[in-house]
Design a protein around this motif. Structure first.
Motif, mmCIF file in Angstrom:
data_model
loop_
_atom_site.group_PDB
_atom_site.id
_atom_site.type_symbol
_atom_site.label_atom_id
_atom_site.label_comp_id
_atom_site.label_asym_id
_atom_site.label_seq_id
_atom_site.Cartn_x
_atom_site.Cartn_y
_atom_site.Cartn_z
ATOM 1 N N LEU A 1 -1.188 11.944 -10.588
ATOM 2 C CA LEU A 1 0.018 11.446 -11.242
ATOM 3 C C LEU A 1 0.620 10.225 -10.565
ATOM 4 N N LEU A 2 0.450 10.125 -9.266
ATOM 5 C CA LEU A 2 1.105 9.058 -8.522
ATOM 6 C C LEU A 2 0.161 7.885 -8.272
ATOM 7 N N PRO A 3 0.674 6.651 -8.379
ATOM 8 C CA PRO A 3 -0.132 5.479 -8.025
ATOM 9 C C PRO A 3 -0.144 5.291 -6.509
ATOM 10 N N ILE A 4 -1.100 5.928 -5.832
ATOM 11 C CA ILE A 4 -1.172 5.889 -4.371
ATOM 12 C C ILE A 4 -2.530 5.356 -3.922
ATOM 13 N N ASP A 5 -2.582 4.958 -2.656
ATOM 14 C CA ASP A 5 -3.812 4.402 -2.085
ATOM 15 C C ASP A 5 -4.385 5.262 -0.963
ATOM 16 N N LYS A 6 -3.535 6.042 -0.315
ATOM 17 C CA LYS A 6 -3.982 6.786 0.861
ATOM 18 C C LYS A 6 -3.378 8.184 0.877
ATOM 19 N N LEU A 7 -4.086 9.082 1.569
ATOM 20 C CA LEU A 7 -3.576 10.421 1.873
ATOM 21 C C LEU A 7 -3.442 10.553 3.379
ATOM 22 N N LYS A 8 -2.388 11.191 3.798
ATOM 23 C CA LYS A 8 -2.241 11.528 5.213
ATOM 24 C C LYS A 8 -2.274 13.045 5.325
ATOM 25 N N ILE A 9 -3.368 13.561 5.906
ATOM 26 C CA ILE A 9 -3.542 15.009 6.012
ATOM 27 C C ILE A 9 -2.561 15.561 7.042
ATOM 28 N N ASP A 10 -1.834 16.582 6.660
ATOM 29 C CA ASP A 10 -0.845 17.175 7.565
ATOM 30 C C ASP A 10 -1.525 17.728 8.812
ATOM 31 N N ARG A 11 -0.803 17.637 9.925
ATOM 32 C CA ARG A 11 -1.340 18.039 11.226
ATOM 33 C C ARG A 11 -1.740 19.522 11.276
ATOM 34 N N SER A 12 -1.146 20.356 10.417
ATOM 35 C CA SER A 12 -1.470 21.786 10.455
ATOM 36 C C SER A 12 -2.934 22.045 10.149
ATOM 37 N N PHE A 13 -3.541 21.244 9.281
ATOM 38 C CA PHE A 13 -4.961 21.405 8.971
ATOM 39 C C PHE A 13 -5.823 21.035 10.178
ATOM 40 N N ILE A 14 -5.398 20.027 10.921
ATOM 41 C CA ILE A 14 -6.171 19.578 12.078
ATOM 42 C C ILE A 14 -6.103 20.620 13.190
ATOM 43 N N THR B 1 0.858 -1.182 0.000
ATOM 44 C CA THR B 1 0.000 0.000 0.000
ATOM 45 C C THR B 1 0.895 1.233 0.000
ATOM 46 N N ILE B 2 0.537 2.242 -0.802
ATOM 47 C CA ILE B 2 1.336 3.472 -0.914
ATOM 48 C C ILE B 2 0.526 4.630 -0.351
ATOM 49 N N ALA B 3 1.131 5.370 0.585
ATOM 50 C CA ALA B 3 0.465 6.530 1.189
ATOM 51 C C ALA B 3 1.283 7.784 0.920
ATOM 52 N N LEU B 4 0.605 8.870 0.587
ATOM 53 C CA LEU B 4 1.261 10.174 0.405
ATOM 54 C C LEU B 4 1.178 10.925 1.724
ATOM 55 N N ASP B 5 2.329 11.145 2.338
ATOM 56 C CA ASP B 5 2.398 11.746 3.676
ATOM 57 C C ASP B 5 2.438 13.270 3.570
ATOM 58 N N ASP B 6 2.059 13.930 4.667
ATOM 59 C CA ASP B 6 2.111 15.399 4.787
ATOM 60 C C ASP B 6 1.348 16.079 3.657
ATOM 61 N N PHE B 7 0.224 15.510 3.282
ATOM 62 C CA PHE B 7 -0.539 16.096 2.175
ATOM 63 C C PHE B 7 -0.975 17.523 2.527
ATOM 64 N N GLY B 8 -0.808 18.415 1.553
ATOM 65 C CA GLY B 8 -1.235 19.795 1.731
ATOM 66 C C GLY B 8 -0.106 20.749 2.043
ATOM 67 N N THR B 9 1.105 20.233 2.248
ATOM 68 C CA THR B 9 2.219 21.126 2.608
ATOM 69 C C THR B 9 3.035 21.551 1.393
ATOM 70 N N GLY B 10 2.858 20.868 0.254
ATOM 71 C CA GLY B 10 3.631 21.203 -0.943
ATOM 72 C C GLY B 10 2.842 22.085 -1.891
ATOM 73 N N TYR B 11 3.524 22.554 -2.937
ATOM 74 C CA TYR B 11 2.875 23.458 -3.885
ATOM 75 C C TYR B 11 2.045 22.718 -4.924
ATOM 76 N N SER B 12 2.371 21.462 -5.161
ATOM 77 C CA SER B 12 1.686 20.743 -6.237
ATOM 78 C C SER B 12 1.013 19.472 -5.743
ATOM 79 N N SER B 13 0.598 19.487 -4.478
ATOM 80 C CA SER B 13 0.021 18.272 -3.906
ATOM 81 C C SER B 13 -1.208 17.798 -4.665
ATOM 82 N N LEU B 14 -2.025 18.721 -5.154
ATOM 83 C CA LEU B 14 -3.237 18.322 -5.857
ATOM 84 C C LEU B 14 -2.902 17.539 -7.123
#
Length: 546
Positions: A467-480, A449-462
């Motif tokens: 583009l990436l073959p991923i299964d999960k998103l991990k929302i960065d703690r700053s949003f929480i 399983t592939i997870a994209l970590d720290d989602f939302g902290t980069g400029y091109s996360s969307l």
């Protein structure tokens, strides 16, 4: 048939047997508060000088007042507590002798009154000598006879200043003249330190050609002491009957806020490398306000290179919890480094060094293997569907044969790829997107399983999501932390549309947990569920409460 009465020992035989015992035996008669000598055997006489002439006398009749008070207090305790009392060995008696291990046993008559106290004392002089010898070996350096690293770490508390010495180019002496000559030089260094600082300082040989001078209490000027150490090397050393000039580099650490000895050693180590980098034959005093990044990175690089072999690396786990099903579904493996020399080092301080030097590759494979070993334990605790999550760096992902190595480790540890989740960050992918895509596709095809970590902290996360073959998103703690309900709802809706599961990181309060549960967030992770801990300290059951 032998008459049982004939088996009874007469008093003379019994006393003879007691007199031949190596342990000291004292029998005191008790009459109310009066405690008097009743019998002493030969061993007791030899040990204490008290003979049978003392029968009928009290402690105060035949001992100094200090010794009498000491003995009276011990025996009175038995009288008052009416029980056997054992006194530990190794006490220096008022008469200057070393006490043995004593057992004081009260003897009662048929009416329940205490009539006697029988004391058996074992002479532990030889044993204490052996213990002291073992203590000396444990806490002293064999070559220099100075204290060793163990003593420094275990017995030196709240030092004022420490001076870490390293002989300049000492390796050349060992390489050219041999270790025997090198050892002779080290002994001479130790002798000079003892002659100058032996009375008021603690002197330690850490190992090799490193020494530590520890100032306790109210130290003098750090600069003056460092100069005095340098002066010890002005006179030449004798190497193979020839005089040789040696110099020393010194790192100085000063206690400001009652730092631990480990912290001061780390600071002195940093200062020492600064002194060496400035040309050796000098000292440098550590300054907290100064920037020592290059020095600290170098120290970390050297220590990291042997951290696996020294078993200094450990994995802590932070559980991942499904708030809808209200059960633990996985855990993220978090690398920790507890250095023997520098103490606990934060991942943010050593992970970049590991990546820059390439050490992240062997360390990363160690993490994967250890996580797989621990998965068997975690599965037994939390269920067969439990997934272990591991962070993968850009250096690892781009390594040749990375996928093959991963599969071999899992095969060795009997772990199915379908229970292993690999976490990557957006920065992992931006330098070689096509290669990363190919690697991730192969990993997914194998069951990872592939997870994209720290989602939302980069400029091109969307864009990464398509583009990436991923299964999960991990929302960065700053949003929480911001509790931005609209934004989190939008991320969850977008992830749902892309058939991605979402894990929210940094959950620290019940309010955050409740909000995400009401939003049907697939997984949550954070201190509210559990603080990262080794397997043995993980909660067996997660109980969610306000």
């Amino acid at each position: 048939m032998i008459n049982p009465a004939n088996r009874l020992l007469d008093v003379k035989t019994l006393l003879s047997m007691m007199d031949n015992m190596e342990d000291s035996i004292y029998i005191m008669s008790v009459d109310g508060s009066d405690i008097k000598y009743y019998y002493v055997n030969h061993a007791a006489t030899k040990f204490s000088g008290i003979t049978m002439d003392a029968v009928g006398l009290t402690f105060f009749d035949i001992n100094t007042s200090q010794m009498a008070n000491y003995l009276h207090k011990k025996y009175t305790r038995v009288v008052n507590e009416r029980r056997t009392i054992k006194y530990e060995d190794g006490v220096i008696l008022p008469n200057g002798m070393l006490s043995g291990e004593s057992i004081l046993t009260p003897i009662f008559n048929e009416s329940g009154d205490m009539e006697f106290i029988v004391t058996v004392t074992r002479d532990i002089t030889e044993r204490k000598k052996q213990e002291n010898l073992l203590y000396h070996y444990a806490y002293h350096d064999d070559l220099s006879k100075l204290y060793n690293r163990r003593f420094l770490l275990e017995h030196v508390h709240n030092p004022a200043n420490i001076y870490l010495l390293d002989l300049d180019y000492f390796k050349n002496i060992n390489d050219i003249f041999g270790h025997d000559v090198g050892d002779t030089v080290l002994v001479e260094v130790a002798n000079r330190l003892v002659e100058k600082f032996g009375k008021d300082y603690i002197l330690v040989r850490l190992g090799g050609d490193e020494f530590v001078v520890v100032a306790m209490g109210q130290p003098g000027s750090a600069e003056e002491t460092a100069d005095q150490i340098n002066q010890l090397f002005v006179a030449p050393f004798t190497v193979n009957d020839h005089p040789m000039k040696l110099s020393v580099s010194i790192g100085v650490a000063q206690s400001v806020n009652s730092e631990t000895i480990q912290t001061l050693l780390k600071q002195a180590d940093i200062a020492l490398y600064k002194a060496k980098g400035a040309g050796r034959k000098r000292f440098h005093i550590f300054e907290a306000s100064s920037k020592y990044d290059h020095v600290e990175n170098f120290i970390h690089e050297l220590a990291l290179s042997v951290a696996v072999e020294k078993e200094e690396l450990h994995l802590h786990y932070q559980l991942i919890y499904n708030p809808v099903r209200e059960e633990v579904i996985g855990a993220e493996a978090l690398l920790r480094w507890n250095s023997a020399n520098m103490g606990m080092i934060q991942p943010s301080d050593f992970i970049p060094v590991a990546e820059e030097t390439g050490l992240i590759i062997p360390i990363g494979y160690w993490v994967i293997r250890q996580a797989c070993k621990d998965w068997h334990l975690l599965k037994a605790e939390y269920g067969p569907q439990f997934k272990i999550s591991v962070n993968i760096s850009r250096i690892q992902l781009n390594e040749h044969l990375f996928v093959d190595q991963m599969l071999q480790i899992l095969k060795d540890e009997h772990v199915d790829p379908r229970v292993v989740e690999l976490e990557i960050t957006e920065s992992t992918t931006i330098h070689s997107m096509e290669d990363v895509q190919q690697t991730l596709r192969r990993l997914r095809a194998e069951g990872f399983t592939i997870a994209l970590d720290d989602f939302g902290t980069g400029y091109s996360s969307l864009s990464m999501l398509t583009l990436l073959p991923i299964d999960k998103l991990k929302i960065d703690r700053s949003f929480i932390w911001e509790m931005n309900v609209s934004l989190i709802s939008a991320i969850l809706a977008m992830a749902h549309a892309l058939n991605l599961q979402v894990i929210a990181e940094g959950i620290e309060t019940y309010e955050q947990y409740r909000m995400l549960k009401e939003m049907n967030c697939w997984g949550v992770q954070g201190y509210y569920i559990n603080k990262p801990a080794q397997f043995a300290s993980l909660p067996k059951q997660v109980v969610v409460s306000k």
